[in-house]
Scaffold this active site. Structure first.
Site, PDB file in Angstrom:
ATOM      1  N   VAL A   1      55.167  71.884 -14.547  1.00 56.54           N
ATOM      2  CA  VAL A   1      54.298  71.040 -13.701  1.00 56.54           C
ATOM      3  C   VAL A   1      54.583  71.146 -12.199  1.00 56.54           C
ATOM      4  O   VAL A   1      53.777  70.681 -11.399  1.00 56.54           O
ATOM      5  CB  VAL A   1      54.385  69.543 -14.100  1.00 56.54           C
ATOM      6  CG1 VAL A   1      53.690  69.297 -15.427  1.00 56.54           C
ATOM      7  CG2 VAL A   1      55.809  69.049 -14.129  1.00 56.54           C
ATOM      8  N   TYR A   2      55.712  71.721 -11.793  1.00 63.28           N
ATOM      9  CA  TYR A   2      56.004  71.733 -10.355  1.00 63.28           C
ATOM     10  C   TYR A   2      54.964  72.573  -9.612  1.00 63.28           C
ATOM     11  O   TYR A   2      54.830  73.762  -9.837  1.00 63.28           O
ATOM     12  CB  TYR A   2      57.412  72.278 -10.069  1.00 63.28           C
ATOM     13  CG  TYR A   2      58.533  71.371 -10.540  1.00 63.28           C
ATOM     14  CD1 TYR A   2      58.302  70.050 -10.922  1.00 63.28           C
ATOM     15  CD2 TYR A   2      59.842  71.825 -10.588  1.00 63.28           C
ATOM     16  CE1 TYR A   2      59.331  69.229 -11.349  1.00 63.28           C
ATOM     17  CE2 TYR A   2      60.882  71.004 -11.020  1.00 63.28           C
ATOM     18  CZ  TYR A   2      60.607  69.704 -11.403  1.00 63.28           C
ATOM     19  OH  TYR A   2      61.626  68.894 -11.832  1.00 63.28           O
ATOM     20  N   ARG A   3      54.276  71.896  -8.711  1.00 66.80           N
ATOM     21  CA  ARG A   3      53.209  72.517  -7.922  1.00 66.80           C
ATOM     22  C   ARG A   3      52.234  73.254  -8.861  1.00 66.80           C
ATOM     23  O   ARG A   3      51.797  74.370  -8.592  1.00 66.80           O
ATOM     24  CB  ARG A   3      53.772  73.455  -6.858  1.00 66.80           C
ATOM     25  CG  ARG A   3      54.963  72.890  -6.089  1.00 66.80           C
ATOM     26  CD  ARG A   3      54.677  72.304  -4.749  1.00 66.80           C
ATOM     27  NE  ARG A   3      53.636  72.842  -3.959  1.00 66.80           N
ATOM     28  CZ  ARG A   3      53.818  73.580  -2.858  1.00 66.80           C
ATOM     29  NH1 ARG A   3      55.041  73.894  -2.472  1.00 66.80           N
ATOM     30  NH2 ARG A   3      52.805  73.972  -2.143  1.00 66.80           N
TER      31      ARG A   3
ATOM     32  N   LYS B   1      60.918  73.419 -17.761  1.00 63.91           N
ATOM     33  CA  LYS B   1      60.681  72.196 -18.548  1.00 63.91           C
ATOM     34  C   LYS B   1      59.264  72.133 -19.089  1.00 63.91           C
ATOM     35  O   LYS B   1      58.365  72.780 -18.540  1.00 63.91           O
ATOM     36  CB  LYS B   1      60.902  70.943 -17.686  1.00 63.91           C
ATOM     37  CG  LYS B   1      62.149  70.949 -16.864  1.00 63.91           C
ATOM     38  CD  LYS B   1      62.393  69.617 -16.169  1.00 63.91           C
ATOM     39  CE  LYS B   1      63.446  69.757 -15.103  1.00 63.91           C
ATOM     40  NZ  LYS B   1      62.968  70.376 -13.853  1.00 63.91           N
TER      41      LYS B   1
END
Ligand SMILES: NC(=O)c1ccc[n+]([C@@H]2O[C@H](COP(=O)([O-])OP(=O)(O)OC[C@H]3O[C@@H](n4cnc5c(N)ncnc54)[C@H](OP(=O)(O)O)[C@@H]3O)[C@@H](O)[C@H]2O)c1
Length: 327
Positions: free
Chosen positions: A57-59, A84
């Site tokens: 999900v990061y960016r 993750k």
């Protein structure tokens, strides 16, 4: 740089983990662009950092892409890459989030593709999923290990009873066991000391704290928190986070970090990082940086020696704070 093993595994990690939540292709507020991200990752490698943390999900996947793009220029086996699964990658698709077999298998393929890698060293569940039995999640992760897509599995913020249930389920059904816990822990938020950290210590689980510098709060004087791009955004959009740190005796601890930093002739960030490195059972804090200077200070903090008196002085003002970071 110093190295240690991750919990009871034999896998070596640098004692400074580099967080990549703010890395991506285009700059957005305090979040970095591709060139800045690359410079920091390359400098981290020069300084001996071997442990990198990202998430699908990061960016929206950009963090994995940028990390994979830079590491592709090096020998893959030098690094421990952690990512993750759990957060939503498509709000319109209920199977693009959570920890069901379907979601994990799809998201794992997507992460491997974005990273440009065949195997993830540490695949972590980002949160607990109330809608999926933990046995289904663990069986899926165990299968991914057998396929060679994942080497070790880890978990992130949840209640200790949930983590204990997961470890017990692995043992009961002969499935891969979580080897690490990535949780919210820093000098001004220490609720994890009540249940989670003793559990990790007892079970030989590595501890790799997130937001180890309280999102920057312990790196500058209390009054100056909002003085950076990130600090001002956090103060305006997430005042609850700051309130948690204040509730934990943050203001006094912040001032004591500044005092000890002056005595040692180092920065506040370095004292906060040294606190982690002197605190059992922390394996490696996952540090967030927004410049090369931050990174260089983080690595140099490995050499900062805190005395027992320093640690007692930093720890003494802490007060119980509302649990933060499980949601
Ligand atoms: N598992 C999870 O649920 C979870 C949640 C959050 C984060 N994470 C992971 O943890 C990583 C770190 O999170 P974080 O960025 O919140 O952590 P952090 O290390 O607590 O905070 C990083 C901030 O501290 C400041 N800073 C760092 N070094 C400094 C220095 N030497 N001097 C002055 N200021 C300094 C910077 O603030 P300014 O930018 O304001 O200067 C930087 O943005 C993420 O990248 C991610 O990998 C995981």
């Amino acid at each position: 740089m110093e190295y240690t093993t991750l919990g009871d595994t034999g896998m070596s990690v640098s004692r400074i983990g580099l967080g990549t939540m703010n890395f991506g292709w285009e700059a957005e507020g305090w979040r970095l662009d591709g060139e800045q991200s690359r410079e920091i990752i390359e400098r981290a490698i020069d300084l001996g950092v071997t442990f990198f943390d990202t998430a699908n999900v990061y960016r929206s996947g950009q963090s994995e892409e940028v990390l994979g793009d830079v590491l592709a220029d090096y020998a893959r086996d030098r690094f421990v890459v952690a990512t993750k699964v759990h957060g939503s990658m498509d709000e319109d698709n209920p199977n693009a989030r959570g920890l069901s077999r379907k979601a994990i298998e799809q998201e794992l393929e997507n992460s491997l593709e974005r990273l440009g890698m065949e195997t993830i060293d540490l695949y972590q569940i980002h949160r607990w999923d109330d809608d999926t039995p933990i046995r289904e999640t663990l069986a899926t992760l165990d299968d991914a290990g057998r396929r060679g897509q994942v080497r070790y599995i880890g978990a992130s913020s949840m209640w200790a009873y949930q983590f204990a249930t997961a470890l017990h389920t692995s043992d009961r059904f002969g499935l891969e066991r979580f080897v690490s816990m990535q949780n919210h822990y820093n000098p001004v938020y220490r609720e994890e000391e009540r249940e989670m950290l003793p559990l990790c210590q007892q079970e030989g689980v590595g501890v790799i704290p997130w937001s180890p510098l309280a999102r920057g709060y312990v790196t500058r004087p209390h009054e100056a928190f909002a003085s950076t791009d990130r600090g001002s955004e956090e103060s305006e959009s997430r005042p609850d986070r700051h309130a948690t740190y204040r509730a934990g005796g943050g203001e006094t601890i912040n001032r004591r970090i500044e005092e000890i930093a002056d005595e040692h002739g180092v920065s506040m960030a370095q004292i906060a990082i040294a606190w982690h490195l002197h605190t059992e059972p922390v394996t490696a804090p996952i540090i967030g940086v927004s410049s090369i200077e931050h990174l260089e200070e983080a690595v140099a903090a490995v050499d900062v020696d805190l005395t027992d008196d320093d640690l007692a002085y930093l720890n003494e003002p802490y007060e119980a704070a509302p649990v933060n970071g499980h949601g």
